[in-house]
Every structure is written in structure tokens, then in C-alpha cells.
Design a protein around this motif. Structure first.
Motif, PDB file in Angstrom:
ATOM      1  N   CYS A 177       6.792  -0.363  -7.095  1.00  0.00           N
ATOM      2  CA  CYS A 177       5.505  -0.597  -6.437  1.00  0.00           C
ATOM      3  C   CYS A 177       4.541   0.553  -6.732  1.00  0.00           C
ATOM      4  O   CYS A 177       3.356   0.324  -7.028  1.00  0.00           O
ATOM      5  N   ALA A 178       5.024   1.785  -6.675  1.00  0.00           N
ATOM      6  CA  ALA A 178       4.171   2.948  -6.947  1.00  0.00           C
ATOM      7  C   ALA A 178       3.684   2.944  -8.392  1.00  0.00           C
ATOM      8  O   ALA A 178       2.524   3.267  -8.675  1.00  0.00           O
ATOM      9  N   ARG A 179       4.552   2.573  -9.311  1.00  0.00           N
ATOM     10  CA  ARG A 179       4.159   2.547 -10.725  1.00  0.00           C
ATOM     11  C   ARG A 179       3.077   1.500 -10.984  1.00  0.00           C
ATOM     12  O   ARG A 179       2.151   1.714 -11.773  1.00  0.00           O
ATOM     13  N   SER A 228     -10.250  10.573  -3.558  1.00  0.00           N
ATOM     14  CA  SER A 228     -10.174  10.677  -5.021  1.00  0.00           C
ATOM     15  C   SER A 228      -9.032   9.821  -5.542  1.00  0.00           C
ATOM     16  O   SER A 228      -7.889   9.960  -5.081  1.00  0.00           O
ATOM     17  N   GLY A 229      -9.320   8.949  -6.506  1.00  0.00           N
ATOM     18  CA  GLY A 229      -8.290   8.088  -7.068  1.00  0.00           C
ATOM     19  C   GLY A 229      -7.146   8.860  -7.703  1.00  0.00           C
ATOM     20  O   GLY A 229      -5.967   8.633  -7.368  1.00  0.00           O
ATOM     21  N   PRO A 230      -7.417   9.810  -8.642  1.00  0.00           N
ATOM     22  CA  PRO A 230      -6.328  10.544  -9.291  1.00  0.00           C
ATOM     23  C   PRO A 230      -5.446  11.302  -8.306  1.00  0.00           C
ATOM     24  O   PRO A 230      -4.237  11.459  -8.538  1.00  0.00           O
ATOM     25  N   GLU A 231      -6.022  11.783  -7.202  1.00  0.00           N
ATOM     26  CA  GLU A 231      -5.243  12.555  -6.235  1.00  0.00           C
ATOM     27  C   GLU A 231      -4.266  11.700  -5.434  1.00  0.00           C
ATOM     28  O   GLU A 231      -3.397  12.235  -4.733  1.00  0.00           O
ATOM     29  N   LEU A 232      -4.418  10.389  -5.519  1.00  0.00           N
ATOM     30  CA  LEU A 232      -3.497   9.505  -4.801  1.00  0.00           C
ATOM     31  C   LEU A 232      -2.147   9.381  -5.511  1.00  0.00           C
ATOM     32  O   LEU A 232      -1.170   8.940  -4.918  1.00  0.00           O
ATOM     33  N   ILE A 233      -2.105   9.759  -6.801  1.00  0.00           N
ATOM     34  CA  ILE A 233      -0.879   9.606  -7.595  1.00  0.00           C
ATOM     35  C   ILE A 233      -0.070  10.902  -7.550  1.00  0.00           C
ATOM     36  O   ILE A 233      -0.556  11.966  -7.931  1.00  0.00           O
ATOM     37  N   ARG A 234       1.170  10.825  -7.089  1.00  0.00           N
ATOM     38  CA  ARG A 234       2.078  11.972  -7.084  1.00  0.00           C
ATOM     39  C   ARG A 234       3.123  11.787  -8.164  1.00  0.00           C
ATOM     40  O   ARG A 234       3.716  10.701  -8.287  1.00  0.00           O
ATOM     41  N   ARG A 235       3.348  12.825  -8.951  1.00  0.00           N
ATOM     42  CA  ARG A 235       4.310  12.776 -10.048  1.00  0.00           C
ATOM     43  C   ARG A 235       5.363  13.867  -9.885  1.00  0.00           C
ATOM     44  O   ARG A 235       5.124  14.887  -9.224  1.00  0.00           O
ATOM     45  N   GLU A 278       8.168  16.629 -11.907  1.00  0.00           N
ATOM     46  CA  GLU A 278       7.965  17.641 -12.939  1.00  0.00           C
ATOM     47  C   GLU A 278       7.940  17.040 -14.340  1.00  0.00           C
ATOM     48  O   GLU A 278       7.323  17.598 -15.257  1.00  0.00           O
ATOM     49  N   ALA A 279       8.597  15.893 -14.503  1.00  0.00           N
ATOM     50  CA  ALA A 279       8.623  15.239 -15.817  1.00  0.00           C
ATOM     51  C   ALA A 279       7.406  14.334 -16.031  1.00  0.00           C
ATOM     52  O   ALA A 279       7.282  13.695 -17.079  1.00  0.00           O
ATOM     53  N   GLY A 280       6.514  14.268 -15.047  1.00  0.00           N
ATOM     54  CA  GLY A 280       5.304  13.456 -15.181  1.00  0.00           C
ATOM     55  C   GLY A 280       5.478  12.017 -14.752  1.00  0.00           C
ATOM     56  O   GLY A 280       4.568  11.207 -14.920  1.00  0.00           O
ATOM     57  N   ARG A 281       6.654  11.676 -14.196  1.00  0.00           N
ATOM     58  CA  ARG A 281       6.891  10.303 -13.755  1.00  0.00           C
ATOM     59  C   ARG A 281       6.244  10.069 -12.391  1.00  0.00           C
ATOM     60  O   ARG A 281       6.246  10.957 -11.531  1.00  0.00           O
ATOM     61  N   VAL A 282       5.725   8.867 -12.202  1.00  0.00           N
ATOM     62  CA  VAL A 282       5.095   8.523 -10.931  1.00  0.00           C
ATOM     63  C   VAL A 282       6.153   8.460  -9.839  1.00  0.00           C
ATOM     64  O   VAL A 282       7.161   7.762  -9.971  1.00  0.00           O
ATOM     65  N   VAL A 283       5.927   9.206  -8.782  1.00  0.00           N
ATOM     66  CA  VAL A 283       6.863   9.232  -7.651  1.00  0.00           C
ATOM     67  C   VAL A 283       6.341   8.409  -6.488  1.00  0.00           C
ATOM     68  O   VAL A 283       7.075   7.646  -5.851  1.00  0.00           O
ATOM     69  N   ALA A 284       5.054   8.552  -6.205  1.00  0.00           N
ATOM     70  CA  ALA A 284       4.482   7.838  -5.064  1.00  0.00           C
ATOM     71  C   ALA A 284       2.986   7.646  -5.253  1.00  0.00           C
ATOM     72  O   ALA A 284       2.311   8.467  -5.889  1.00  0.00           O
ATOM     73  N   VAL A 285       2.488   6.541  -4.728  1.00  0.00           N
ATOM     74  CA  VAL A 285       1.048   6.271  -4.644  1.00  0.00           C
ATOM     75  C   VAL A 285       0.816   5.660  -3.270  1.00  0.00           C
ATOM     76  O   VAL A 285       1.165   4.509  -3.034  1.00  0.00           O
ATOM     77  N   LEU A 292       0.810  -1.213   0.000  1.00  0.00           N
ATOM     78  CA  LEU A 292       0.000   0.000   0.000  1.00  0.00           C
ATOM     79  C   LEU A 292       0.847   1.268   0.000  1.00  0.00           C
ATOM     80  O   LEU A 292       0.483   2.263  -0.614  1.00  0.00           O
ATOM     81  N   PHE A 293       1.976   1.237   0.722  1.00  0.00           N
ATOM     82  CA  PHE A 293       2.768   2.473   0.808  1.00  0.00           C
ATOM     83  C   PHE A 293       4.086   2.413   0.029  1.00  0.00           C
ATOM     84  O   PHE A 293       4.807   3.406  -0.042  1.00  0.00           O
TER      85      PHE A 293
END
Length: 513
Positions: A358-360, A449-456, A458-465, A352-353
Motif C-alpha cells: 500500500c505504501a509503495r 509537502s508531498g515528498p516529506e510524506l514518503i519515508r524510506r 537506508e537502502a532507499g526503499r519505501v517504508v511508509a507513506v 491512507l495509512f
């Protein structure tokens, strides 16, 4: 007919006999031996029934096992071969068979079966016995066990039902005996909850890619069996509903027997690693409607297996690879029941964390699927096998995710922990099941909110979920004392610490002196 009490007594007698044999060491040895003996008796009873049906229909019958290797040829007669002669027939690659001729031993014959005659049962039998051996040293005690099992009538549906329940209890004993060396088997209450809310419908295909001893498939079979109304329905249930994967030989044998005893005539269990195929090679024909599973977690897969996954999604952690496999194997079109394909998966808290790969993977679930529910299980649900906190995630192909609902299952009032003798019960999930259909926020449930759980970045890469979210309704412990009282308490604790330090310094000074 044999009564439930008589069946229980019969199995107890067989286990008591095995305890006398010096080649067996506890239930981890006894249950597999009992299982392969029951497996052969079950097959022979089934073959005799099908042979009679073929004779009545005027059709040709092709046995999976030929004479003199059928149960009726070497095991059915209590006065038949015994002692060293019995051990030699079972264990040796070649020797004298019960009919007096020379040929392969029993296990050698069974391991060499192939489906050349179009009977897939032969492949199943061969796979089962490639992972089985006979550890009993006394052929006389083995004959006694065989005679006990010979009294079971596997063609009676009543006896099968009773025996299935008895076998389940023996599997639980085996898991307990395994201790830390065993798999983390899913508590039956959690399995039933997952099946109930996922609600497989007859005509849909159900997969467990990490089947173990078959708990999810047994529950799914029972759930689907309640929907059977016609002969055609039964045909669908038996031949086109359930499948699984289990690469370890002992769980594979136990899974086959578990499903047979619960009424599935020809279990479709793949004996290979479900992760062995390249993800890109899994196409629509390999996809299913419902996936119910508790994939292994905490393990590490070899580099060759990891190479089956996209380069930026490769991980040693088995659970992360299984999540990708599950996503790939869900059908994209609606099922025959007019619903989206769906999955219910047990995952550890770390999933989960976790970040990085894992985040991707979690971002893939949120963006490509509808991750509608995260069920947070109470602490210690898997006790005593592991104290790792666990969750069940539910997602389907109706995505992408808009909202994720979280439901925190509380520990029952007055309970502090679960144990082998007091495991979690299905009744404890009654409020969760009632909430499932109405989806209201409350003390145990909240949504984000599902979309708000994804942190990216500046290049748009997933950093954390981060899905490891705390219940916002949970009350933090509040200190209701007056400020002056709190300050005085802190000062007193500081004084006690300083006094203790002075004592330690004095003791050190004495020793140095």
C-alpha cells in the motif's frame, strides 16, 4: 405523453402486481424483472424510431432484434399470449413462438445474438440477458406487468427524464433492501461533488472502471450534456464520452438501463473485470482523460488477477489493484480541453495509512502524479451500509506532487449521524466547493509537502507513506480544572476501583467456601 404522477402510479401498479407472484422475493427480485421488461420495450421503441428515420433517409435499416422476438410481436397486444404459453415462450430453450412457428425461446434467442451485422447493440443485448432469468411463476401476472410497461413511451424525452428519476429512486430502494449483502454505493451528493470539481469537458473521455449501477456515469453524462450546443457536440457526447466496466450481471443490467433512461443511446459498458488485463499491456489507446470511481474495497482478488500486476505491487485487496489500474489508464498528454488527465477516487481510511504494498502504491501516486487533494469525508457518510471511514483522493498527470491539500468535511451542526432517510446532501459541501478554487489554509483545510510524506529506509526503499493526517486546527479537549481538583478526581476514581476489586474478591471467596 404520460404525466410524472401517472408514470409513478404505473410503476407502483406493476410492482404491486409482482408482489402477488410467489416466485419473487422482495425488491431484489422485483426490480431486475421490471428492468429487463423495460429494457425490451425501450429497445423496440428506439428501433421503430430509427426504422422510420432510415425510411425517410432512404437507407437500409438493420434491426438488432428480428421478428417474432420484437416487443411489438409478442408483448404489445394486451390480448396476446399469456399464462403458461407466455412463460414457455420466454423461458424455454425451444418451443412455439407467438407467430405459431417453432424456434428458440425469447431468452435463448436474445442470449445468442452477435454483432455479425456490425451492430454492437446485439452484443450488449446478449450480455444483458446472459445474466437474466424470469422468476415469475404466473404467466397471467407477468402479462399484467408487461401491459403496464407497454404504456410507457420511451421516445418522449420528457417521459425519459421523469422515468430516469423514478428509476433512481427504485435503485436506492434496492440498495436498502440488499443490506449487508449489497455493494457500498456512493451517496449521490458525493458523486455530484466529485463530478463538479473534476469538471469533465465535452471531448474528454470519462471512465468508471467499477461502474456498479452507473451513478458516476449518469452524473458525468448530465454534466457533459449541459455543454452540448450543436449536433456535432451531441454526437461526441453520445458516442465518444463515457465508458465503464461492470462484471456482475445484475449491476450490468441496471447500469445499462440507468444510462438509457437518462439519455445515453448506446452505453459502452464492458461486462468483464477491469483488472483482468496485464498492467503492462495497457497502452495509450486504452487511456482516458477523466476517471471517476468508487472501487470495491474490503474484497480479495484471486491469484490470477493479482498476477497482472508487478510482483512488488501485488495485493489481494481490490482497492489497491484498482489504484494501480487508474494510474495506468490516465492519459499522459494534455486532454482536448488543454488540461491534465485526472482522477477522483473513493478510498477507505486503511488505504491512507497502510504500509507495505500500500505504501509503495501511494509513493507511486506522489512521485508520478500530482496528488493535490485528499477530501476527508464525515464519519458515517456510507451509513447504514458500512461505518468504514472514507476519503476521496484527487490526482492528475501534472505531477510529481509538490503539496497535498487536505480538506476535512465537517458534520453539519446539530447532526450526529447520517442514515438512509437522512443522507449527506450536496449543499453541505458548499464551503468545500468555494474553497476548491482559492486553496487557503483554515479551520478545515491544511497542506503538507508531498515528498516529506514518503519515508524510506537506508537502502532507499519505501517504508511508509501516511496520508491519514489529523487536522492541525482541530482543538483537543482541554481540562480547565485546577491541578488539585484533577488530582483529587484521579484519587477518587482509584478508590472506587479498589473498592470494586474488594467486592469481587469477597464474592469469589464466598463461592469457594
Amino acid at each position: 405523453m404520460t404525466t410524472a404522477q401517472a408514470l409513478g402510479s404505473l410503476l407502483k401498479s406493476a410492482r404491486d402486481i409482482m408482489r402477488k407472484d410467489k416466485g419473487l422475493n422482495g425488491d431484489l427480485d422485483r426490480l431486475p424483472l421490471l428492468t429487463w421488461i423495460m429494457f425490451l420495450k425501450f429497445l423496440d421503441d428506439l428501433e421503430q424510431q430509427r426504422e422510420q428515420e432510415a425510411a425517410l433517409a432512404g437507407t437500409r435499416f438493420r434491426p438488432a432484434i428480428e421478428p417474432p422476438y420484437r416487443w411489438r410481436d409478442w408483448a404489445a397486444n394486451p390480448q396476446g399470449i399469456t399464462g403458461d404459453e407466455l412463460l414457455a415462450f420466454i423461458n424455454n430453450d425451444e418451443g412455439v413462438r407467438p407467430d405459431g412457428t417453432r424456434g428458440p425461446g425469447l431468452f435463448a434467442y436474445l442470449r445468442g445474438l452477435t454483432s455479425a451485422n456490425g451492430d454492437d447493440r446485439r452484443d450488449v443485448i446478449a450480455t444483458v440477458f446472459r445474466g437474466v432469468d424470469n422468476r415469475m411463476r404466473s404467466g397471467y401476472l407477468l402479462r399484467d406487468v408487461i401491459d403496464k410497461i407497454g404504456a410507457i413511451h420511451f421516445t418522449s424525452s420528457e417521459e425519459l427524464h421523469t422515468l430516469g428519476a423514478l428509476y433512481e429512486s427504485m435503485l436506492r430502494e434496492m440498495r436498502d433492501a440488499a443490506g449487508d449483502s449489497g455493494e457500498f454505493y456512493t451517496p449521490r451528493a458525493v458523486v455530484r461533488l466529485m463530478v463538479q470539481v473534476t469538471d469533465p469537458r465535452l471531448g474528454e473521455t470519462v471512465l468508471d472502471p467499477a461502474a456498479g449501477t452507473g451513478g458516476f456515469l449518469v452524473e458525468a453524462f448530465a454534466h457533459l450534456a449541459g455543454q452540448v450546443q450543436t449536433v456535432a457536440d451531441r454526437r461526441v457526447l453520445q458516442s465518444a464520452s463515457l465508458m465503464g466496466c461492470e462484471p456482475k450481471s445484475l449491476p450490468y443490467l441496471l447500469c445499462q438501463m440507468n444510462l438509457l433512461l437518462h439519455g445515453l443511446d448506446a452505453p459502452r459498458i464492458d461486462p468483464g473485470n477491469a483488472l483482468r488485463h496485464r498492467l503492462t499491456e495497457i497502452g495509450e489507446r486504452d487511456r482516458v482523460d477523466v476517471i471517476l470511481t468508487n472501487p470495491p474495497f474490503g474484497g480479495e482478488e484471486e491469484r490470477g488477477i493479482q498476477g497482472n500486476f508487478p510482483e512488488d505491487r501485488q495485493a489481494a485487496e481490490t482497492a489497491l489493484l484498482f489504484l494501480q489500474l487508474i494510474m495506468r489508464r490516465l492519459k499522459r498528454a494534455q486532454t482536448s480541453a488543454g488540461r491534465p488527465a485526472r482522477a477522483a477516487v473513493v478510498v477507505p481510511n486503511g488505504t491512507l495509512f497502510g504500509d507495505g504494498v500500500c505504501a509503495r502504491i501511494k509513493a507511486d501516486i506522489l512521485e508520478q502524479f500530482n496528488l493535490h487533494t485528499v477530501l476527508r469525508l464525515p464519519e458515517g457518510v456510507f451509513a447504514p451500509y458500512t461505518d468504514i471511514p472514507t476519503n476521496v483522493i484527487f490526482f492528475d498527470t501534472a505531477g510529481p506532487t509538490r503539496d497535498v491539500w487536505f480538506y476535512e468535511q465537517p458534520m453539519p451542526e446539530g447532526r450526529r449521524k447520517y442514515s438512509k432517510t437522512r443522507p449527506v446532501q450536496l449543499e453541505e459541501f458548499a464551503d468545500c466547493i468555494a474553497w476548491w478554487g482559492r486553496r487557503e489554509e483554515g479551520p478545515q483545510a491544511w497542506k503538507v509537502s508531498g515528498p516529506e510524506l514518503i519515508r524510506r529506509d537506508e537502502a532507499g526503499r519505501v517504508v511508509a507513506v501516511n496520508l491519514d493526517l489529523k487536522n492541525p486546527a482541530a482543538k483537543e479537549a482541554v481540562d480547565h480544572r485546577a491541578p488539585a481538583e484533577i488530582v483529587a478526581s484521579v484519587i477518587e476514581k482509584e478508590r472506587q476501583v479498589l473498592a470494586l476489586l474488594d467486592e469481587i474478591k469477597a464474592l469469589v471467596a464466598e463461592r469457594v467456601a
